[in-house]
Each structure stands twice: as structure tokens, then as C-alpha cells.
Design an enzyme around this catalytic site. Structure first.
Site, PDB file in Angstrom:
ATOM      1  CE  LYS A  68     -81.023  13.575  -5.985  1.00 19.35           C
ATOM      2  NZ  LYS A  68     -81.831  12.389  -5.375  1.00 19.35           N
ATOM      3  CG  HIS A  69     -81.367  18.657  -4.354  1.00 18.08           C
ATOM      4  ND1 HIS A  69     -81.550  19.130  -5.674  1.00 18.08           N
ATOM      5  CD2 HIS A  69     -82.533  17.816  -4.427  1.00 18.08           C
ATOM      6  CE1 HIS A  69     -82.383  18.361  -6.335  1.00 18.08           C
ATOM      7  NE2 HIS A  69     -82.853  17.226  -5.364  1.00 18.08           N
ATOM      8  CG  ASN A 112     -82.627  25.403  12.175  1.00 21.71           C
ATOM      9  OD1 ASN A 112     -81.656  25.999  12.743  1.00 21.71           O
ATOM     10  ND2 ASN A 112     -83.713  25.761  12.590  1.00 21.71           N
ATOM     11  CG  HIS A 156     -78.341  30.675   6.263  1.00 18.40           C
ATOM     12  ND1 HIS A 156     -77.361  31.183   7.251  1.00 18.40           N
ATOM     13  CD2 HIS A 156     -79.580  30.189   6.973  1.00 18.40           C
ATOM     14  CE1 HIS A 156     -78.249  31.143   8.369  1.00 18.40           C
ATOM     15  NE2 HIS A 156     -79.469  30.535   8.010  1.00 18.40           N
TER      16      HIS A 156
END
Length: 534
Positions: free
Chosen positions: A285-286, A428, A534
């Protein structure tokens, strides 16, 4: 705008002479016949000329125009003023016209060229010399010249544009707007071609950071919008054959959106890490996993992944490391799912999904090699960041036990599993796992401690939803994508019930973190490798 400019913009230029030189002969005979039927003189070279003659067409060899034979194994055949003058001459410039007459240069109104199959040659793993021989020289030179002179010359470089060209000619000739569009496509093709050559050569000679880096792609799909409705977007493919969303077959459902493609790619890359193990499932998800698990069957793996975070799984992307079967399809169909991607699907599964019109099923030719090379890129203001894709791998033999307590074999299995998942979680990243299934995932927090707490809280919520009295993190192991700068994050893992931890190490506070692990009775291993995402 003057009347003269208006006339030139709207006028249609007839095609009297065309030069055709193509590697891909698809549609060539039909194009040649259509041009000939309109009285167009055909010029050609080598194999293209032969193919046209075999189709019963009259063709004039370029060698007759230049007065020079093809030479040097075909390396030199169109590099001649008679060709480039015919393409580049401005037909409304008296000096150009006089030069053409003085030197016997005839105008070429249409250029149809597709280039040597360099990208395909590289893709099939050809050796260096073969790749070099498949670098086209004459083709790009003619394309660039003809495209520059689009005020008078039409340039076609893609087979898919043959039909639109013939539609134009049926109306009496090509317009300036059409020639401009074809010129833009032509320059895009030569730019992509040079990009492919440059990128291949950088790798072939071992140049990791070339002075100039060029990226190119072919339009695969125009998207309704990007991440948000106010953003325009499109999907471009680079021609590589590595299995994934770009090469997958879509069996049903509406076209994939920008976010669907992004999330499906994330899901498929993660599940490809489990190619050699038991059946496995990842739910995304995302672009973050909300559940990953293995099982004795694919259905069991899906259920265990779903039970990590049932709430987030709604509207998610499901990736499987085995061909989809009917039993698993039935389970997946129980909730709304955007996309399912797998290396195949049986007829029963396809039939079950056919009842879910909003679900997209994608099948691939296999799983991707997670350790293969490649690049990732990110645009920033004024430039672009480019790096090798994160194909780092840690084996059991690479682990260093840093604590007094050694991890058990079962813990080691789970530690490596959690570490693999953490590689695909936004930093993180904290991942709790038990029996090769995630039980809590914390992603994308500014503080590593917050990630540990969020992951533990999600595990508590899921345990409550499942009717369990013990948190799912009790007896689990935990992975951290980067080192713990202080002992507090590690102690939060211990408080949640983790018994073993895997992390890269490398903090100036490693000694304090190790001491805290010993005091809490944890086993802890260092990988020596970080997986920021990231």
C-alpha cells in the site's frame, strides 16, 4: 501572420520521391505499393530495395543516385551529398535550388528509416564487436537532416506511423503540422538510440560515472493523471526484458494508474526476493509492504500476509511468487484489491477474477532477479540523482553476532526474512516478523523510535482484531534498515516482545546499543549493510 506564412502553414506538400531504408521490414511492401500507386519514385538500399523488388515494385538504388556503390560492408552507402543535399535543400531558397541543379541533386520529399536493431542486439547478450557493428551511422544522419528540413521533407521512423502517413497523402500531401510532429518523433528516436549506445558503452568499458548520462524511453501508456489529478503523466519503457510491470500481461480491468504502476513495481520487486523459497505473498500500500509472509501453500501465505494488517490491505496490491491458483484467488476476492501480479495464473483463478471488473490481474514471464544490476534515478532541482539499484544481499554467513546470546536457527531464519522485507520499506524502517511472516511494520518515520512504536502498535491492534490476548510481537524478531543511534529504539523492540534483532551496525553508540541488548537478553546480529529507501 502574413498571407504567405498562412499559406505555407496550411498548404499540403505532395510526395514525389521517397527514400526507404529500414531494418524492420514490417509493413514495408504495403507502404511501397501505396506510395507507388500515387506515382512516388522509390529510392532504396540493400535489403530494403530487395524486399521492395520482391513485392513487385520498381526501385532505384541509392548507388545510382550517388554514383558510388555500397562499400565497407555497407558502412558507407547513403553518406553522400546527393542524398543529404536532396534531404536538406530548402526548396524556396534560390541558392539551394541552383546548387541542386548544378550538381544533379534531386529532392527527396519523404524519408522512411528505422535503425539497426542496436537495443535488441544488446538485449540478447551479443559480444562487443557485434554490438558495435549494429550501431547505425547513415540512418541517424539522414533522419536528423530530413527532420531539420521538416519545412519541406517528411520523416517517418516508426512502423506505427505508416498508416497516418498514408492518410495524409490521401488528402493530397503532408501539412507542416504533420511534418513537425514526425520530426519531433524522429529526433526523439535518434536521441534514444544514442542514449542506448552511450549507456551500453559505459557499461562495456567499465565507466561507472560517465561524464554525460542520457536516459530515454518509449511511450507505453498515456495515464489519466499522475500521483494527483492535477498532474499529467505517462508511462515510458526502456526496452529491457527484465520481468516486471513494464513487460507484464494485463488480463482484465481498467488501465493501470500512475500510483498502480508505482505500487505494483514495489510489490513485484519485493516478492522477487523470495523466488527460491516456499510460496510467498506481499501486500503493498503506497509503495510500502503492509504484510509479507510465506506459507505451505500460496493461499496460506496470502492469509498470513493479510493477517499482519487487514485494514491497510484494503485497496492494496498483491504480489505472489508462484502462479495464482483458484484457492488463493477466492481469498483475495473477498476484499477490494487494486492489482494482483504473479508469474502466471491458472484458468480457475482467471475465471474467479473475471467477476471482479475493477481488479487488474497481471502475469509476468517469471520473477525478477533481485541481485541484477540497474539504475534508479530521481529528479531534483537543476539535475538528477543517479545510483545503482539496491541489489545488496546478505547471507547467513555474512552475519556477525554482537551479543552474548546467540540467535537460534529459527530466529536466524526470521531475522533474514525480516531483513529482506525491511529493504523494501521506506526509511526509517522497522519490521517485526515471526515464523517468516511480518507481524508489524513501521515505515517512513522521521524517528526510528517512532517506527518501532508504530509497528508494535499496529501489531497490538491486529492481535485485538484477531481476538488474541497476546501481542503479535511477543516472541518475534525485528529488523532495522539502518543502525540504532541510541539504545532507546532497541529497548522499544525489547518492550514489544522481540527476542532478536538484525541491523547494519556502524553507529558511534554501537557499544551502548550492544550492552543494552545484552542487558535485555536479546540476540543481535550486524549485517554491515544498510538499506535506506527514500
Amino acid at each position: 501572420m502574413t498571407d504567405t506564412a498562412t499559406d505555407r502553414t496550411s498548404a499540403r506538400f505532395p510526395i514525389r520521391r521517397a527514400l526507404l531504408s529500414v531494418s524492420d521490414k514490417t509493413g514495408l511492401a504495403d507502404l511501397g505499393r501505396a506510395l507507388a500507386s500515387q506515382g512516388v519514385e522509390l529510392l532504396s538500399t540493400g535489403g530494403t530495395a530487395k524486399a521492395l523488388r520482391d513485392a513487385g515494385l520498381t526501385v532505384r538504388d541509392v548507388a545510382d543516385v550517388t554514383g558510388f556503390p555500397e562499400m565497407m560492408d555497407g558502412r558507407v552507402k547513403t553518406l553522400h551529398p546527393a542524398v543529404h543535399g536532396g534531404l536538406l535543400a530548402l526548396r524556396d531558397n534560390a541558392d539551394h535550388v541552383a546548387a541542386m541543379e548544378a550538381h544533379g541533386i534531386v529532392g527527396i520529399d519523404l524519408l522512411v528509416v528505422n535503425l539497426y536493431p542496436f537495443e535488441e542486439t544488446v538485449a540478447r547478450g551479443a559480444d562487443y564487436d557485434t554490438c558495435v557493428e549494429n550501431i547505425d551511422i547513415g540512418g541517424p544522419a539522414m533522419i536528423r537532416g530530413a527532420a531539420k528540413n521538416h519545412g519541406f521533407v517528411t520523416t517517418v521512423v516508426d512502423v506505427e506511423d505508416y498508416s497516418v502517413l498514408l492518410d495524409e497523402l490521401a488528402k493530397g500531401g503532408t501539412t507542416l503540422a504533420f511534418r513537425q510532429r514526425m520530426a519531433q518523433i524522429a529526433y526523439g528516436r535518434t536521441a534514444a538510440y544514442d542514449a542506448a549506445v552511450s549507456t551500453w558503452m559505459a557499461g562495456a568499458i567499465g565507466e561507472p560515472v560517465p561524464r554525460r548520462r542520457v536516459f530515454a524511453g518509449a511511450l507505453s501508456q498515456s495515464l489519466r493523471y499522475g500521483e494527483n489529478p492535477h498532474q499529467s503523466a505517462a508511462f515510458y519503457v526502456d526496452g529491457s526484458v527484465r520481468p516486471g510491470v513494464a513487460t507484464a500481461q494485463q488480463h482484465q480491468g481498467k488501465a493501470l494508474s500512475y500510483n498502480n504502476i508505482n505500487d505494483t513495481d514495489a510489490a513485484f520487486e519485493l516478492i522477487s526476493e523470495f523466488a527460491d523459497g516456499p510460496p510467498a505473498c506481499a501486500i503493498i500500500k503506497h509503495a510500502n509492504p503492509c504484510g509479507v509472509a510465506t506459507g505451505a501453500t500460496l493461499a496460506e501465505a496470502y492469509q498470513r500476509a493479510f493477517d499482519c494488517d487487514r485494514t491497510s490491505a484494503f485497496g492494496g496490491i498483491v504480489a505472489l511468487n508462484r502462479p495464482l491458483d483458484a484457492e488463493t484467488a477466492e481469498l483475495i476476492s473477498a476484499i477490494f484489491t487494486e492489482v494482483v501480479v504473479a508469474p502466471g495464473a491458472d484458468a480457475g483463478a482467471v475465471s474467479i477474477f473475471a467477476k471482479k471488473k475493477n481488479l487488474r490481474l497481471l502475469t509476468t514471464s517469471g520473477l525478477a532477479d533481485p541481485w541484477a544490476g540497474g539504475m534508479t534515478l530521481k529528479q531534483v532541482a537543476g539535475g538528477m540523482l543517479v545510483q545503482d539499484r539496491d541489489n545488496g544481499h546478505v547471507a547467513r554467513a555474512d552475519l556477525r553476532v554482537m551479543t552474548k546470546r546467540q540467535p537460534t536457527e529459527a530466529e536466524l531464519d526470521d531475522l533474514l526474512f525480516a531483513w529482506t522485507v525491511a529493504k523494501h520499506v521506506k526509511s526509517n524502517a522497522i519490521v517485526y516478523a515471526n515464523s517468516r511472516a511480518t507481524v508489524g511494520i513501521g515505515a517512513g518515520q522521521m524517528s526510528r523510535v517512532d517506527s518501532t512504536r508504530i509497528a508494535a502498535r499496529k501489531a497490538e491492534d491486529m492481535a485485538e482484531a484477531l481476538g488474541l490476548t497476546t501481542p503479535l510481537t511477543r516472541g518475534s524478531v525485528a529488523a532495522s534498515d539502518a543502525f540504532f543511534p541510541f539504545p532507546d529504539g532497541l529497548l522499544t523492540l525489547a518492550e514489544a516482545g522481540a527476542t532478536a534483532v538484525i541491523q547494519p551496525g556502524g553507529s558511534v553508540k554501537d557499544d551502548a546499543v550492544i550492552a543494552a541488548a545484552d542487558e535485555a537478553g536479546l540476540a543481535m546480529v550486524f549485517t554491515g549493510m544498510r538499506h535506506f529507501r527514500h
